[in-house]
Design an enzyme around this catalytic site. Structure first.
Site, PDB file in Angstrom:
ATOM      1  CE  LYS A 285      36.402  45.709  34.339  1.00  0.00           C
ATOM      2  NZ  LYS A 285      36.887  46.074  35.686  1.00  0.00           N
TER       3      LYS A 285
ATOM      4  CB  SER B  50      40.598  44.717  35.726  1.00  0.00           C
ATOM      5  OG  SER B  50      39.449  45.197  36.405  1.00  0.00           O
TER       6      SER B  50
ATOM      7  CB  SER C 156      39.609  47.552  38.447  1.00  0.00           C
ATOM      8  OG  SER C 156      40.506  46.495  38.596  1.00  0.00           O
TER       9      SER C 156
HETATM   10  N1  GLN Z   1      44.211  44.709  40.613  1.00  0.00           N
HETATM   11  C1  GLN Z   1      43.362  44.252  41.670  1.00  0.00           C
HETATM   12  C2  GLN Z   1      43.191  42.762  41.571  1.00  0.00           C
HETATM   13  O1  GLN Z   1      43.753  42.210  40.696  1.00  0.00           O
HETATM   14  C3  GLN Z   1      42.055  44.966  41.622  1.00  0.00           C
HETATM   15  C4  GLN Z   1      41.178  44.484  40.565  1.00  0.00           C
HETATM   16  C5  GLN Z   1      39.866  45.179  40.508  1.00  0.00           C
HETATM   17  O2  GLN Z   1      39.674  46.238  41.113  1.00  0.00           O
HETATM   18  N2  GLN Z   1      38.924  44.575  39.797  1.00  0.00           N
HETATM   19  O3  GLN Z   1      42.520  42.146  42.322  1.00  0.00           O
END
Ligand code: GLN
Length: 492
Positions: free
Chosen positions: A77, A152, A176
């Site tokens: 990532k 994400s 995510s």
């Molecule tokens: N979708 C969640 C957010 O937007 C979690 C994101 C994540 O785990 N990085 O905060």
């Protein structure tokens, strides 16, 4: 070779000399080039760097210094700093940032001999659930290009689901790793907070951020975790907890489920509004019972408040973490600033996308003098209640079972104009982050041709039971063997 090998198969073939790392890496680059266009899962693919790492790995193979990861191509990532690699966090703010040092978790993987193929697409600064807020454009789901891979860590999920690499790193602040793993039919492991060093992992919400891994099986995820994990003095929240089981995984695997009669708690609130694929999750539960696990129902009474509390806390931490991008030391700088205020204002306006700005604004608001107690302090109290709910649940059960997401992968674009609907994607994953627990999302079949996932949640530092249970389930079932047809690639 099977186009979707396991990590162990790759390792064994490398050890026996059936293939070299250079061959594996070349093939992975070619697959990334062929599938990477339609999927848009790579932000950076670097054949030259990857091939030279592969050649180094080939020299190491067959010596006592080889590990089960030596020569295996992986991708990461683009939130992990890696020396000499452009590290963007999918933001215009960092579009030209070349990291001067390597994140500890990544250094440990590279020290073990893993080959880095490239850096993967994600939501900007990991804020999102669809990999659509990236300044490099959205990533598609290998199961259906019209659908989101989740986010994400959507680039990581797409890369592994398309068989480009056997595993990829991800981060999970509110879901995510698990939600994209669920959307793409993969195993996604969010370790206990403190298990994997955050040093060099670009910060979003520091009290929640945790690095982890997406792979096709629990067994492979455990192997990668064993190299990512460990105490790091450069991360003040890194844990000193030592885990002899995890340290033995590279040689012994995760092993059989040691204690046969585990109790699994089904969280009542999570099934009140039946998630998509509920019958499939139920089939997974029955398979767990056939393995000898006993299921009980239990309640996490404060769980409905977890999501609002998370968006206050995560926003508050993001607003302070992202204050460093001011155009002065690094990151995007606007042209011809007229004053210091103008430099800050325009650099930040130009560098950040809409979702990131929304988080900074709401987070700053929650921390402002007049609202601190009403929002931030209350959210922290809710966080404590949620953690206590989980502590109560683990007094009754060894593991908890929950859906990963409310539905299967949604269509790209479908939720982009409705941030609250997007935030609801994480209703089942967020409570785990608030409590700092480890959780593993596993696939349990297809609904309308798209994967359904469910998660197992364990007590702090009990990754052993989590992964042994996941691996035992995968030995007894074949949901993790389902593959996307990739017919769009043949057509391309
Ligand atoms: N979708 C969640 C957010 O937007 C979690 C994101 C994540 O785990 N990085 O905060």
């Amino acid at each position: 070779m099977d186009p979707f090998p396991s990590l162990r198969q790759l390792t064994d073939g490398l050890a026996r000399g059936e293939w070299s790392s250079a061959e594996l890496t070349k093939a992975a680059v070619q697959r990334a080039e062929r599938l990477g266009g339609p999927l848009n899962c790579f932000i950076t693919l670097d054949e030259e760097k990857a091939m030279s790492a592969a050649e180094r790995a080939d020299r190491r193979l067959g010596t006592v210094c080889a590990t089960p990861l030596t020569g295996v191509p992986l991708a990461h990532k683009d939130i992990f700093c890696m020396e000499g690699w452009r590290t963007t966090c999918a933001s215009r703010m960092l579009a030209d940032f070349v990291a001067p040092y390597t994140a500890t978790a990544m250094a440990q993987l590279e020290d073990a001999g893993a080959v880095t193929l490239g850096k993967l697409n994600m939501d900007e600064f990991a804020m999102g659930s669809s990999t659509e807020t990236s300044c490099f454009g959205p990533t598609a789901n290998p199961w259906s290009l019209e659908h989101s891979p989740g986010g994400s860590s959507g680039g990581s999920a797409a890369c592994v689901a398309a068989g480009i690499t056997v595993a990829a790193s991800g981060t999970d602040t509110g879901g995510s790793i698990r939600q994209p793993a669920g959307f793409c039919g993969l195993a996604g492991l969010k370790p206990t907070y403190g298990r994997v060093s955050r040093y060099g992992m670009i910060a979003f919400a520091s009290s929640l951020d945790q690095g982890g891994v997406l792979a096709r099986s629990a067994e492979d995820a455990a192997l990668v975790l064993s190299y990512m994990a460990g105490f790091d003095p450069r991360d003040s929240t890194s844990s000193k907890h030592r885990d002899p089981w995890l340290e033995a995984v590279p040689h012994a695997g995760v092993g059989e489920l040691e204690d046969g009669h585990l109790t699994i708690g089904l969280v009542k609130e999570f099934f009140a509004d039946p998630p998509a694929g509920a019958p499939l999750i139920d089939a997974a539960r029955r398979s767990l019972e056939e393995l000898g696990l006993r299921c009980i129902e239990l309640s996490l009474p404060h769980i409905a408040m977890a999501m609002p509390a998370y968006y206050v806390i995560a926003g508050a931490e993001a607003s302070t973490n992202l204050a460093r991008y001011d155009g002065v030391r690094f990151g995007h700088r606007c042209a011809d600033p007229q004053s210091l205020a103008d430099l800050y204002e325009r650099s930040r306006s130009e560098g950040f996308g809409a979702e990131v700005k929304r988080r900074i604004l709401t987070g700053t608001y929650a921390l402002s003098a007049g609202y601190f107690d009403a929002y931030y302090v209350r959210a922290q109290k809710i966080r404590r209640l949620v953690a206590q709910d989980f502590a109560g649940a683990f007094a009754q059960a060894d593991l908890l079972l929950a859906p990963t997401a409310p539905g299967v992968a949604f269509r790209r674009g479908q939720l982009m104009d409705d941030p609250i609907a997007m935030y609801r994607q994480d209703a089942y994953t967020i409570p785990v982050n608030l409590a700092g627990l480890p959780a593993l999302s596993l696939p349990c079949g297809l609904q309308d041709g798209l994967p359904v996932g469910f998660q197992l949640i364990a007590n702090h530092f009990d990754e052993r039971r989590l992964l042994q249970t996941g691996a035992a389930l995968q030995r007894a079932t074949d949901w993790h063997e389902l593959r996307p047809s990739l017919d769009w690639a043949e057509a391309a």
